[in-house]
Design a protein around this motif. Structure first.
Motif, PDB file in Angstrom:
ATOM      1  N   PHE A 140       0.959  -1.131  -0.029  1.00  0.00           N
ATOM      2  CA  PHE A 140       0.025  -0.035  -0.035  1.00  0.00           C
ATOM      3  C   PHE A 140       0.841   1.191  -0.052  1.00  0.00           C
ATOM      4  O   PHE A 140       1.654   1.569   0.824  1.00  0.00           O
ATOM      5  N   PHE A 141       0.829   2.048  -1.074  1.00  0.00           N
ATOM      6  CA  PHE A 141       1.615   3.065  -1.254  1.00  0.00           C
ATOM      7  C   PHE A 141       0.751   4.468  -1.619  1.00  0.00           C
ATOM      8  O   PHE A 141      -0.083   4.202  -2.315  1.00  0.00           O
ATOM      9  N   LEU A 142       1.240   5.474  -1.057  1.00  0.00           N
ATOM     10  CA  LEU A 142       0.572   6.796  -1.244  1.00  0.00           C
ATOM     11  C   LEU A 142       1.381   7.736  -1.971  1.00  0.00           C
ATOM     12  O   LEU A 142       2.406   8.023  -1.288  1.00  0.00           O
ATOM     13  N   GLY A 149       9.368  16.358  -9.106  1.00  0.00           N
ATOM     14  CA  GLY A 149       9.151  17.578  -8.790  1.00  0.00           C
ATOM     15  C   GLY A 149       7.492  17.828  -8.554  1.00  0.00           C
ATOM     16  O   GLY A 149       7.137  19.048  -8.578  1.00  0.00           O
ATOM     17  N   ASP A 150       6.513  16.996  -8.439  1.00  0.00           N
ATOM     18  CA  ASP A 150       5.236  17.143  -8.369  1.00  0.00           C
ATOM     19  C   ASP A 150       4.698  17.687  -7.129  1.00  0.00           C
ATOM     20  O   ASP A 150       3.726  17.838  -6.973  1.00  0.00           O
ATOM     21  N   GLY A 151       5.691  17.776  -6.057  1.00  0.00           N
ATOM     22  CA  GLY A 151       5.362  18.169  -4.848  1.00  0.00           C
ATOM     23  C   GLY A 151       4.615  17.186  -4.031  1.00  0.00           C
ATOM     24  O   GLY A 151       3.987  17.518  -2.900  1.00  0.00           O
ATOM     25  N   SER A 152       4.797  16.138  -4.305  1.00  0.00           N
ATOM     26  CA  SER A 152       4.359  14.892  -3.340  1.00  0.00           C
ATOM     27  C   SER A 152       4.984  15.103  -1.966  1.00  0.00           C
ATOM     28  O   SER A 152       6.043  15.222  -1.631  1.00  0.00           O
ATOM     29  N   ILE A 315      -3.677   6.884  -4.199  1.00  0.00           N
ATOM     30  CA  ILE A 315      -3.015   5.583  -3.851  1.00  0.00           C
ATOM     31  C   ILE A 315      -2.427   5.061  -5.003  1.00  0.00           C
ATOM     32  O   ILE A 315      -2.917   5.086  -6.037  1.00  0.00           O
ATOM     33  N   ASP A 316      -1.214   4.491  -4.865  1.00  0.00           N
ATOM     34  CA  ASP A 316      -0.445   4.001  -6.060  1.00  0.00           C
ATOM     35  C   ASP A 316      -0.010   2.564  -5.762  1.00  0.00           C
ATOM     36  O   ASP A 316       0.549   2.203  -4.786  1.00  0.00           O
ATOM     37  N   VAL A 579       6.195   2.823   5.178  1.00  0.00           N
ATOM     38  CA  VAL A 579       7.014   3.295   4.450  1.00  0.00           C
ATOM     39  C   VAL A 579       7.593   4.724   4.237  1.00  0.00           C
ATOM     40  O   VAL A 579       8.571   5.117   4.192  1.00  0.00           O
ATOM     41  N   PRO A 580       6.425   5.686   4.180  1.00  0.00           N
ATOM     42  CA  PRO A 580       6.948   7.037   4.335  1.00  0.00           C
ATOM     43  C   PRO A 580       7.855   7.329   5.355  1.00  0.00           C
ATOM     44  O   PRO A 580       8.689   7.970   5.378  1.00  0.00           O
ATOM     45  N   ALA A 581       7.550   6.720   6.451  1.00  0.00           N
ATOM     46  CA  ALA A 581       8.255   7.154   7.878  1.00  0.00           C
ATOM     47  C   ALA A 581       9.600   6.474   7.668  1.00  0.00           C
ATOM     48  O   ALA A 581      10.682   7.199   7.963  1.00  0.00           O
TER      49      ALA A 581
END
Length: 614
Positions: A140-142, A149-152, A315-316, A579-581
């Motif tokens: 699960f990825f976001l 450079g899309d500002g994610s 969500i990707d 994952v983000p952390a």
């Protein structure tokens, strides 16, 4: 030059322009035995033949020549001594370690990643069996797709942008929840749809309380998104890298900082009394952190609220699975001259003059005892992406202050996993089958053993993950499987196999909520236990991660340690699990090791000044 090698039993390819010094490991000599070792926690041949739960007639027979109690032959890049000198050595190729290593290489340092496994990626590695490609961990990825450079706000996307890499993704907006009362309902990453779901499930009062909570979270959402991970470092240079974000909103951050660093329950308790809504919020916390609202850091939930409410990130699903993300990070590492050495198990951290000066590698079993220890010397320091408990085991006695060692080893620990990886016949599956499914067996205590079960069918998005006409399924219990049930079992024993059958039954039952005939469809069945997790991901007791409670005032450590030359990253560090952390921890560690002017230059490339001030 163009470098290309197969590193994961023919399934994970790492390719890109690499400096001549890059060391990448070729595939193990036996494809089948390698992938079975990666997936199973007992005798791989016997378990694959029996198909674990008795569906032998439908099972694909996998006959490795090697049991899990043996090591496959070593395959170093040159077949010689792995000793060399570098600037930084990173222990472990998990997402945090690879993010740190790729950025350090981008900053101009010589970097070597030492990975014990023959598959890169740590908990996010992928493996293949009989043409079925599986993710071992997160699915699960976001906010990891999209143009550079899309500002994610996702730190993983920021790292990929910084090193000039990307992944192809399929975007979607929902997952399906199966509550204990029966039926199912979608959870959609959109504020309007989310409120409609709350109203339908909890009624008007639940919606009113949700909106009150959401309003109270608004200032925290602003504060949580004010400073991107790319701007954060752990020294006084933060005053310079954060300067561009100072303004009226920064003053607001100072007022809400105590709430951000406290438990999410501080706001939930104030605004929410509705039983179902409280349970559902606990569920969302548990899926994110492995803990409920009383223990989950409010900043994590503020970030999630902001992304859903603003609709900035889809969500990707990364095409190719989590392997695609690991490949992209390794491309970023090798592009700037870094190395990754697989099958390079770190025996201990080398201490010289009271400083972490490199790592000593465990001898490769097939080559016999070397004439001298193999050492990767690190001129500037060592970065450990291992867990807090495993990092302590790597330090020689007396290397660390006793108070820090005791505090680290006493870190609260979450429970482990049971995994069910299936290859199934996809004939006749519903055409509208969703990828992600979440089963809740009891609302009263979300953290109960095997209560929350997560499943994904990634071939919904990427049919190449299975042979034609087949589908790949991954179902697991995370952070709710006790290790003590498994401790001391022989992975080759009948007792171990019986326990795997028993503990896998709730996963089969969860899958039957949306694929009723899944047992008959199963052609390949692999069960992973806490012992599997412990062995192949090198996680102490197979743990999901540290269980530091915001409600008890427990805080996540940063990258600095009291051992000179030793830095840490990964999900035992701020900002925690996920994952983000983990990516953020690697980014902060690399930023903190780089000169502040190099950090500012990277920020200028990644976050142009006008966009940062917008």
């Amino acid at each position: 030059m163009q470098a290309s090698t197969r590193t994961v039993a023919g399934s994970t390819r790492v390719s890109g322009r690499a400096a001549p010094s890059t060391v990448l490991q070729p595939s193990p000599p036996s494809r089948t035995r390698a992938v079975c070792r990666a997936a199973l926690g007992g005798n791989a041949g016997r378990e694959a033949r029996s198909n674990v739960v008795g569906h032998a007639a439908a099972a694909t027979t996998v006959e490795p020549k090697l049991t899990l109690e043996e090591e496959p032959p070593s395959t170093s890049g040159s077949g010689g001594d792995r000793s060399h000198e570098t600037d930084y050595v990173v222990i472990g190729s998990g997402i945090g370690g690879l993010c740190c290593a790729a950025l350090l290489a981008k900053y101009g340092y010589r970097v070597t990643v030492c990975e014990s496994h023959y598959l890169p990626g740590g908990a996010a590695h992928s493996f293949e069996v009989a043409g079925y490609k599986f993710d071992a961990g997160p699915s699960f990825f976001l906010g990891v797709g999209g143009p550079p450079g899309d500002g994610s706000p996702n730190p993983l996307k920021q790292v990929l942008d910084a090193v000039g890499e990307s992944v192809e993704t399929k975007q979607y907006d929902r997952w399906i929840v199966y509550p204990p009362e029966g039926g199912s309902f979608p959870t959609v990453a959109n504020l309007g749809a989310y409120e409609a779901m709350i109203s339908a499930r909890g009624g008007a009062e639940a919606l009113r309380q949700w909106r009150a909570l959401d309003a109270a979270m608004k200032p925290l959402q602003v504060a949580a998104g004010l400073f991107p991970a790319a701007a954060i470092r752990s020294d006084l240079g933060l005053g310079l890298t954060a300067a561009r974000y100072l303004g009226p909103q920064a003053l607001q951050t100072a007022f809400v900082a105590p709430l951000l660093t406290g438990p999410f329950s501080a706001l939930v308790d104030k605004h929410v009394t509705h039983p179902w809504l409280r349970a559902f919020l606990d569920l969302e916390c548990f899926v994110l952190s492995g803990m409920t609202a009383r223990d989950t850091l409010c900043a994590e939930m503020a970030f999630m609220f902001a992304e859903r409410n603003l609709g900035r990130s889809a969500i990707d699903y990364p095409m190719g699975g989590s392997r695609a993300i690991i490949d992209a990070l390794i491309r970023g590492l090798t592009k700037y001259g870094g190395k990754i050495q697989l099958r390079s198990h770190v025996d201990h951290v080398l201490m010289e003059g009271g400083r972490a000066a490199g790592v000593v590698l465990r001898p490769a079993s097939s080559r016999g005892a070397p004439s001298k220890p193999e050492v990767v010397r690190a001129r500037l320091g060592v970065v450990s992406n291992a867990s807090v408990w495993d990092t302590q085991r790597l330090l020689p006695p007396g290397a660390a202050p006793e108070s820090w060692r005791l505090k680290s080893t006493a870190t609260p620990m979450l429970d482990s996993f049971v995994h069910l990886h299936l290859g199934i016949n996809a004939s006749g599956l519903p055409s509208d089958l969703e990828c992600h499914h979440l089963v809740v067996n009891d609302w009263s205590d979300i953290t109960t053993e095997q209560n929350v079960i997560i499943a994904s069918v990634p071939t919904v998005f990427d049919p190449s993950l299975a042979p034609p006409g087949k589908a790949t399924v991954h179902c697991y219990c995370a952070a709710n499987e006790p290790y003590d049930l498994w401790a001391g079992l022989d992975r080759r024993s009948p007792e171990y196999r019986r326990l795997k059958e028993e503990r896998a039954q709730p996963l089969w039952e969860a899958l039957e909520r949306f694929i009723p005939d899944v047992r008959e469809r199963a052609e390949l069945t692999l069960v992973g236990s806490p012992l599997t997790q412990e062995r192949f991901v090198r996680r102490h007791r197979g743990t999901y991660g540290a269980g530091l409670s915001a409600g008890k005032g427990q805080t996540w450590p940063g990258p600095k340690t009291p051992v000179p030359g030793l830095t840490v990253c990964g999900d035992s560090c701020m900002p925690g699990i996920g994952v983000p952390a983990a990516a953020a921890s690697g980014m902060v560690a690399a930023n903190s090791l780089a000169p502040v002017w190099s950090h500012l230059r990277m920020m200028g490339e990644l976050l142009p000044e006008p966009a940062a001030k917008a």
